[in-house]
Design a protein around this motif. Structure first.
Motif, mmCIF file in Angstrom:
data_model
loop_
_atom_site.group_PDB
_atom_site.id
_atom_site.type_symbol
_atom_site.label_atom_id
_atom_site.label_comp_id
_atom_site.label_asym_id
_atom_site.label_seq_id
_atom_site.Cartn_x
_atom_site.Cartn_y
_atom_site.Cartn_z
ATOM 1 N N VAL A 234 1.005 -1.273 0.021
ATOM 2 C CA VAL A 234 -0.127 0.073 0.135
ATOM 3 C C VAL A 234 1.114 1.322 0.079
ATOM 4 O O VAL A 234 0.549 2.085 -0.889
ATOM 5 C CB VAL A 234 -0.836 -0.015 1.269
ATOM 6 C CG1 VAL A 234 -1.673 1.135 1.050
ATOM 7 C CG2 VAL A 234 -1.604 -1.343 1.468
ATOM 8 N N LYS A 235 1.862 1.207 0.716
ATOM 9 C CA LYS A 235 2.911 2.260 0.924
ATOM 10 C C LYS A 235 3.837 2.521 -0.124
ATOM 11 O O LYS A 235 4.102 3.425 -0.766
ATOM 12 C CB LYS A 235 3.559 2.490 2.331
ATOM 13 C CG LYS A 235 2.595 2.131 3.511
ATOM 14 C CD LYS A 235 1.904 3.157 3.944
ATOM 15 C CE LYS A 235 1.223 3.090 5.414
ATOM 16 N NZ LYS A 235 0.241 4.026 5.618
ATOM 17 N N MET A 236 4.372 1.254 -0.495
ATOM 18 C CA MET A 236 5.442 1.234 -1.448
ATOM 19 C C MET A 236 5.201 1.251 -2.740
ATOM 20 O O MET A 236 5.753 1.361 -3.828
ATOM 21 C CB MET A 236 6.527 -0.057 -0.954
ATOM 22 C CG MET A 236 7.018 0.325 0.268
ATOM 23 S SD MET A 236 8.133 1.672 0.502
ATOM 24 C CE MET A 236 9.268 1.244 -0.739
ATOM 25 N N GLY A 237 3.873 0.460 -3.285
ATOM 26 C CA GLY A 237 3.403 -0.034 -4.370
ATOM 27 C C GLY A 237 4.092 -1.142 -4.585
ATOM 28 O O GLY A 237 5.110 -1.798 -4.294
ATOM 29 N N PRO A 238 3.303 -1.864 -5.541
ATOM 30 C CA PRO A 238 3.743 -3.297 -5.928
ATOM 31 C C PRO A 238 5.293 -3.618 -6.411
ATOM 32 O O PRO A 238 6.030 -4.280 -5.999
ATOM 33 C CB PRO A 238 2.817 -3.851 -6.890
ATOM 34 C CG PRO A 238 1.610 -3.026 -6.537
ATOM 35 C CD PRO A 238 2.185 -1.597 -6.232
ATOM 36 N N GLU A 239 5.494 -2.465 -7.527
ATOM 37 C CA GLU A 239 6.912 -2.604 -7.889
ATOM 38 C C GLU A 239 7.871 -2.382 -6.665
ATOM 39 O O GLU A 239 9.059 -3.269 -6.589
ATOM 40 C CB GLU A 239 7.183 -1.439 -8.705
ATOM 41 C CG GLU A 239 6.493 -1.828 -10.340
ATOM 42 C CD GLU A 239 7.058 -2.980 -10.934
ATOM 43 O OE1 GLU A 239 8.033 -3.285 -10.992
ATOM 44 O OE2 GLU A 239 6.231 -3.684 -11.356
ATOM 45 N N MET A 240 7.846 -1.583 -5.941
ATOM 46 C CA MET A 240 9.015 -1.295 -4.936
ATOM 47 C C MET A 240 8.797 -2.256 -3.466
ATOM 48 O O MET A 240 9.669 -2.615 -3.287
ATOM 49 C CB MET A 240 8.612 0.166 -4.229
ATOM 50 C CG MET A 240 9.163 1.225 -5.400
ATOM 51 S SD MET A 240 10.738 0.974 -6.100
ATOM 52 C CE MET A 240 10.630 1.907 -7.608
ATOM 53 N N ALA A 241 7.636 -2.762 -3.518
ATOM 54 C CA ALA A 241 7.228 -3.593 -2.591
ATOM 55 C C ALA A 241 8.169 -5.058 -3.085
ATOM 56 O O ALA A 241 8.897 -5.752 -2.243
ATOM 57 C CB ALA A 241 6.044 -4.267 -2.293
ATOM 58 N N SER A 242 7.875 -5.319 -4.375
ATOM 59 C CA SER A 242 8.848 -6.181 -4.779
ATOM 60 C C SER A 242 10.441 -6.258 -4.777
ATOM 61 O O SER A 242 11.110 -6.979 -4.652
ATOM 62 C CB SER A 242 8.346 -6.477 -6.588
ATOM 63 O OG SER A 242 9.218 -7.583 -6.985
ATOM 64 N N GLU B 30 0.471 -13.360 -5.676
ATOM 65 C CA GLU B 30 1.361 -14.597 -6.019
ATOM 66 C C GLU B 30 2.051 -14.312 -7.575
ATOM 67 O O GLU B 30 3.227 -14.711 -7.464
ATOM 68 C CB GLU B 30 0.105 -15.875 -6.193
ATOM 69 C CG GLU B 30 -0.243 -16.206 -4.880
ATOM 70 C CD GLU B 30 -0.587 -17.510 -4.513
ATOM 71 O OE1 GLU B 30 -0.514 -18.267 -5.652
ATOM 72 O OE2 GLU B 30 -1.148 -17.858 -3.575
ATOM 73 N N GLU B 31 1.243 -13.423 -8.189
ATOM 74 C CA GLU B 31 2.132 -13.013 -9.384
ATOM 75 C C GLU B 31 3.248 -12.092 -9.074
ATOM 76 O O GLU B 31 4.461 -12.568 -9.726
ATOM 77 C CB GLU B 31 1.142 -12.152 -10.315
ATOM 78 C CG GLU B 31 0.225 -12.676 -11.600
ATOM 79 C CD GLU B 31 -0.688 -11.955 -12.086
ATOM 80 O OE1 GLU B 31 -1.930 -12.426 -11.936
ATOM 81 O OE2 GLU B 31 -0.348 -10.780 -12.269
ATOM 82 N N THR B 32 2.915 -11.151 -8.287
ATOM 83 C CA THR B 32 3.937 -10.379 -7.798
ATOM 84 C C THR B 32 5.376 -11.161 -7.145
ATOM 85 O O THR B 32 6.331 -11.015 -7.666
ATOM 86 C CB THR B 32 3.481 -9.465 -6.781
ATOM 87 O OG1 THR B 32 2.673 -8.674 -7.369
ATOM 88 C CG2 THR B 32 4.907 -8.270 -6.522
ATOM 89 N N ILE B 33 4.861 -11.999 -6.485
ATOM 90 C CA ILE B 33 6.015 -12.739 -5.766
ATOM 91 C C ILE B 33 6.557 -13.576 -6.810
ATOM 92 O O ILE B 33 8.000 -13.798 -6.832
ATOM 93 C CB ILE B 33 5.350 -13.635 -4.591
ATOM 94 C CG1 ILE B 33 4.764 -12.795 -3.708
ATOM 95 C CG2 ILE B 33 6.235 -14.845 -3.971
ATOM 96 C CD1 ILE B 33 3.714 -13.272 -2.456
ATOM 97 N N ARG B 34 6.024 -14.403 -7.621
ATOM 98 C CA ARG B 34 6.760 -15.239 -8.654
ATOM 99 C C ARG B 34 7.545 -14.497 -9.591
ATOM 100 O O ARG B 34 8.490 -14.874 -10.110
ATOM 101 C CB ARG B 34 5.769 -15.981 -9.521
ATOM 102 C CG ARG B 34 4.898 -16.909 -8.614
ATOM 103 C CD ARG B 34 4.473 -18.343 -9.580
ATOM 104 N NE ARG B 34 3.937 -19.302 -8.606
ATOM 105 C CZ ARG B 34 2.527 -19.271 -8.272
ATOM 106 N NH1 ARG B 34 1.502 -18.335 -8.490
ATOM 107 N NH2 ARG B 34 2.032 -19.948 -7.363
ATOM 108 N N ARG B 35 7.065 -13.227 -9.893
ATOM 109 C CA ARG B 35 7.947 -12.350 -10.991
ATOM 110 C C ARG B 35 9.022 -11.891 -10.101
ATOM 111 O O ARG B 35 10.045 -11.856 -10.847
ATOM 112 C CB ARG B 35 6.890 -11.024 -11.169
ATOM 113 C CG ARG B 35 6.509 -11.069 -12.676
ATOM 114 C CD ARG B 35 6.329 -9.647 -12.893
ATOM 115 N NE ARG B 35 5.798 -8.752 -12.077
ATOM 116 C CZ ARG B 35 4.474 -8.516 -11.851
ATOM 117 N NH1 ARG B 35 3.588 -9.088 -12.622
ATOM 118 N NH2 ARG B 35 4.084 -7.644 -10.754
ATOM 119 N N ALA B 36 9.290 -11.935 -9.022
ATOM 120 C CA ALA B 36 10.472 -11.831 -8.144
ATOM 121 C C ALA B 36 11.120 -12.817 -7.923
ATOM 122 O O ALA B 36 12.368 -13.046 -7.350
ATOM 123 C CB ALA B 36 10.053 -11.116 -6.797
#
Ligand code: SF4
Length: 1011
Positions: A929-937, A974-980
């Protein structure tokens, strides 16, 4: 050949100073008609009883250590330079510099140069800046529109400083200037200074200025911070300019009266009289103005006179309470068309010598500045080659230079030395990195005038978070109240410039769009500039360095990784390695023997731990990379490649709040009515409905928090809890911050412990460790004065753990001046202390429960569906919460920064892993929420192993102006995590596995009903 130590020992031995030097010194004093400045003499006299004997200053390290404690005297400097070789002086200066703040940073100020008028009452022998305005009254001064146009081009190219440089009081010499001041739009103006203030202020009438009008055009339209060099000024003029600028400056140049003699550089130049200039510097000190001064070398001055000038500036600085923010050592360049066109320029070694002496005189905390565009190249001294200038920059850095001054991002030339183009930033960064320094942008005021300095160790040396104090300073002490907010928004937590535009709370896509737009505009401007007389340069490299590339975070830091590698520099500093080792060792020791945490030895050692964590939180360049890598390695060892998340729903049951936390845009109360959103209070049926709906959609947690409603008692929280349980009996209820628990207990007349037991009996599963903000009461006094104290917060979570309720832990950071690495380090250490104590207690309790079945049965009566059976009653995780500034009252009032920078966010997560991980806090969460998905990744590569909850609805960040918070579903998680490149795992609140059945429900959930 003698060693440095030998030579310096000889130089400071009891051998008398060479007589010729002593004679020269006396002669110079006699020429000046005065002896050594009184303050210096007094300081020397005061220092003498406890001063070390000369032989104590035998080595570079000894000299450096001494400069930490006191200023070196003129006699000591004379003694050093009389025997030490240049290399030895440089070594000593380098050792002094290494003891200062930010020993691995060299700064520059991205600026535009506004030559408001080229007319000047004086005509110095070396100057091409001053131009005779005779016959051209209409363009003696730039117009306000022209000033703003230059500043705006600078803004688009990433500049943060607007440097006003102008001739000294031209109206005193030229009728054209006097007439222009009478006829300029907005005038008449009493003086050139008044016109400078007008250009910076745009106000029509000074007498009608309101504090916020005064800030005016440059700040309001462009945000660039004015730094004004307006010549010799009166007290009123210095005071006037303070209201429209972040800093001011005036070169002392030299104290030599000989230069006023016939044929001298200052012949006929009354404004260059040293007494007048020192008077202006003194006035700046009296009026608390961050001030730049310095010496111009090679204009006919002797080395003795140069030292006299440096000592005179130091004396003024000490009289003024440390207002000389930087000391510029500038080398004379012979310019065609001047009286001194054929005068010899000083050799590079002369510049190096002066820079080293300046460092020794000003000590570790001084900022020594050299303009890199004027650095003599080896061609000038018989060398040659493309890398020559860079080699000399590196030598200057070794001599203690810590700042490169202002550099324009391809917008304006150096109008004082237009023949000398600004250096490419990449080249400067590479040379800096090759010497181990990160090139970092700073503001028009040096960091110590922007943020308050703190001491991590002082704070952490006690058990109590309530003690420890900050050294007062920063914007509040040094800036006009109307200017300070403009400085803050450009600042990071250490007072440096923000290296990029990213802020917590908004999508990168939006930032990218804005950045791309700005870049296109900047390029168009650069093309337009090509058609003018100003040099055209692409701004691309500049913009890339400022843009947050997720995989290239060193660039975010203002450094240039590729260039560093090419230069073969940028190694990891030993202090960073030591700090990581220390935190690992100490954390493990505490985990194995938690009793340590309550010992006096711990208190003592915690001070060094705090310093270690703060050191890591300040890492830049290669150190920054190393901290991230170390955190990632520890995460791998502790958590493997699994990244967890949970399916949950936030239920913020009311936004009505009696408190007025200045960072909070969520609450609605008497002082926050103007903020967006309407006051609301959910019914208990709605709480139950939302919980039921969340359960049906696969959630296994509701997270419930709200404002402190004026009518609420502890019974209301119990009712809310019952309502949630009514909605979904199996739902884990993660609810009520320590603040709400305290409020509930107080209103029912219960102890914290009894109230927590009551909540637990009704099914409370865990507490969110929010309301912690930053556990330092000086920070809390600014952002949440009526909230719990640090100690109270820590007591509530400890009590929760004691009654068997696990909690999370958080830190909301990146806001007010006092909030920075020291406060964060301390916060982490307080959490570590509580965690190991709670873990030990929980362990003992489990052991005793297993021996005493009656006790175990009693304990189970207080245990809800999924609490401590899965997790000991400790911190389950640490969640850094970067401050989202957009709508926060503190930001709107000008009291807060734009949240932490990306670099700071990354470091807080990484250092949390390195500090808390060894002590057993295994989970560090990145907030999408704070960082955004890209930065959280990105944070998953920097120590994080958890992405938090899917939330379903989130109100708090969105109220603060964030554009995220509506459900980030399990598929996207899960997509975000797998992408990482990692393995997703759905977890419970307490980090147990969720059965596949519940996961299926979550994956196939019906759309959420609107609320
Ligand atoms: S942070 Fe919490 S306590 Fe403070 S004003 Fe906001 S809702 Fe109220």
């Amino acid at each position: 050949m003698s060693t440095t130590a030998d030579a310096l020992a000889a130089s400071t031995s009891s051998t008398p100073r060479p007589r010729h030097r002593a004679r020269r010194g006396r002669a110079a004093a006699a020429r000046r008609g005065r002896s050594r400045p009184a303050a210096a003499a007094a300081a020397a006299a005061a220092a003498s009883p406890s001063s070390p004997s000369p032989s104590d200053l035998a080595t570079a390290d000894a000299i450096a250590a001494e400069t930490l404690a006191r200023d070196l005297t003129r006699d000591e400097i004379d003694a050093l330079i009389s025997r030490a070789s240049l290399d030895e002086l440089v070594a000593a200066a380098g050792a002094v510099r290494a003891l200062g703040a930010n020993p691995r940073v060299v700064t520059f100020s991205p600026k535009v140069f506004v030559p408001l008028t080229f007319a000047c009452r004086d005509a110095c022998g070396y100057c091409t800046f001053a131009k005779d305005p005779s016959g051209s009254e209409s363009d003696v001064y730039m117009t306000v529109e022209e000033v703003v146009a230059v500043a705006e081009r600078g803004r688009l190219a990433g500049a943060t400083e607007c440097l006003f440089t102008l001739g000294d009081r031209p109206e005193a010499r030229y009728a054209e200037a006097a007439e222009a001041l009478r006829s300029l739009p907005g005038g008449p103006f009493a003086s050139t200074t008044a016109y400078v203030a007008h250009c910076a202020s745009e106000a029509r009438s000074i007498s009608h200025w309101s504090p916020y009008d005064r800030v005016g055009v440059v700040l309001r339209r462009t945000g660039l911070l004015p730094h004004v060099n307006a010549g010799v000024l009166t007290r009123d003029e210095v005071a006037l300019l303070r209201t429209v600028s972040a800093s001011q400056g005036l070169m002392l140049e030299s104290v030599s009266e000989r230069l006023f003699e016939s044929g001298g550089a200052h012949e006929g130049c009354e404004s260059k009289r040293p007494a007048a200039r020192l008077r202006t510097i003194d006035l700046a000190g009296e009026l608390r103005v961050p001030f730049t001064s310095g010496v111009l070398i090679g204009i006919g001055d002797t080395r003795d006179e140069r030292l006299d000038a440096l000592f005179a500036i130091r004396d003024a600085d000490r009289r003024g309470g440390g207002h000389v923010q930087e000391v510029l050592v500038q080398n004379f360049r012979a310019k065609i068309g001047t009286r001194m066109a054929s005068a010899p320029e000083p050799e590079f070694e002369e510049l190096l010598w002066t820079a080293a002496c300046a460092r020794l005189i000003f000590g570790p905390s001084g900022v020594i500045q050299v303009p890199p565009n004027l650095t003599p190249e080896p061609d000038d001294v018989g060398g040659g080659g493309v890398g020559g200038k860079a080699r000399n920059w590196r030598r200057l850095l070794r001599a203690g230079v810590s700042d490169w001054g202002g550099i324009s991002p391809g917008v304006t030339p150096d109008h004082v030395s237009p023949e000398a183009p600004w250096p490419e930033l990449d080249a400067l960064a590479a040379a800096s990195l090759a010497e181990g320094y990160s090139l970092v942008p700073r503001l028009a005021a040096q960091p110590r005038y922007v943020v308050e300095s703190t001491s991590a160790s002082t704070s952490a040396s006690t058990h109590s978070a309530a003690s420890g104090s900050f050294v007062k300073g920063g914007c509040d002490a040094w800036m006009d109240p109307a200017v300070a907010p403009h400085v803050r928004v450009l600042s990071d937590s250490e007072g440096f410039g923000r290296a990029h535009g990213w802020c917590p709370g908004r999508e990168e896509a939006a930032a990218e769009e804005a950045e791309a737009e700005a870049e296109a505009e900047a390029e168009a401007e650069a093309k337009a500039a090509a058609a003018t007389s100003e040099p055209s340069r692409s701004s691309r490299s500049w913009r890339v360095a400022r843009f947050p590339r997720a995989k290239d975070v060193v660039r975010v830091d203002g450094a240039v990784a590729a260039a560093a590698a090419a230069a073969g520099g940028g190694g990891v500093s030993q202090s960073i390695r030591d700090a990581i080792d220390r935190l690992a060792r100490r954390g493990s020791a505490l985990r194995c023997d938690p009793k340590l945490a309550s010992s006096s030895a711990y208190v003592h050692d915690a001070a060094a731990d705090a310093d270690a964590a703060a050191t890591l939180l300040r890492a830049r360049g290669a150190d920054f990379d190393h901290v991230c890598t170390a955190a990632d390695d520890l995460r791998k060892r502790q958590c493997g490649d699994v990244v967890t998340y949970c399916v949950n729903r936030n239920i913020n049951y009311t936004n009505v709040c009696t408190l007025a936390c200045t960072f909070c845009a969520f609450s609605k109360g008497p002082s926050a009515e103007e903020l967006r959103g309407k006051p609301y209070l959910l019914s208990l049926d709605e709480v139950a409905r939302r919980t039921r709906e969340a359960w049906d959609r696969g959630a296994n947690e509701v997270c419930m928090q709200g404002g402190i409603h004026p009518s609420f008692t502890g019974e209301d929280y119990l009712e809310i809890l019952r309502a949630a349980k009514r909605g979904a009996p199996e739902m884990h209820v993660h609810a009520f911050s320590p603040l709400e628990v305290t409020h509930g207990a107080k209103t029912l007349g219960l102890s914290i412990s009894d109230y927590l037991v009551a909540l637990k009996a009704e099914g409370l599963g865990s507490l969110p460790g929010t309301a912690a903000e930053v556990l330092h009461d000086d920070v809390r006094a600014k952002i949440c004065p009526d909230k719990l104290t640090s100690e109270e917060w820590l007591r509530v979570v400890s009590t929760a753990h004691a009654v068997g309720i696990p909690t999370t832990s958080t830190m909301m950071f990146g806001h007010v001046d006092a909030d920075g690495p020291d406060a964060w380090a301390r916060h982490l250490l307080e959490l570590r202390r509580v965690h190991v104590s709670s873990a030990s207690r929980s362990h003992r309790k489990r052991e005793s429960d297993s021996m005493d079945t009656d006790t175990a049965a009693a304990s189970r009566r207080h245990t809800s569906v999924a609490t401590s059976a899965n997790h000991p009653a400790t911190f389950t995780e640490f969640v850094p919460l970067p401050f989202v500034h957009f709508e926060a009252p503190a930001f709107r009032a000008g009291d807060a920064r734009r949240g932490p920078t990306l670099r700071e966010c990354i470091l807080v997560h990484a250092v949390a892993r390195l500090t808390l991980g060894p002590a057993g806090v295994k989970n560090v969460q990145a907030s999408w929420v704070k960082m955004g998905p890209e930065m959280a990744s990105l944070l998953l590569e920097c120590g994080c192993n958890d992405l938090g909850g899917t939330l379903m609805n989130e109100s708090i960040t969105r109220a603060a102006g964030g554009d995220r918070g509506q459900e980030f579903g399990p598929q996207r998680m899960e997509e975000t995590i797998r992408r990482a490149g990692r393995t997703p795992r759905l977890r419970t609140t307490l980090y147990a596995d969720v059965g596949e059945g519940r996961r299926e429900v979550a994956m196939n959930a019906a759309p959420l009903l609107p609320v």
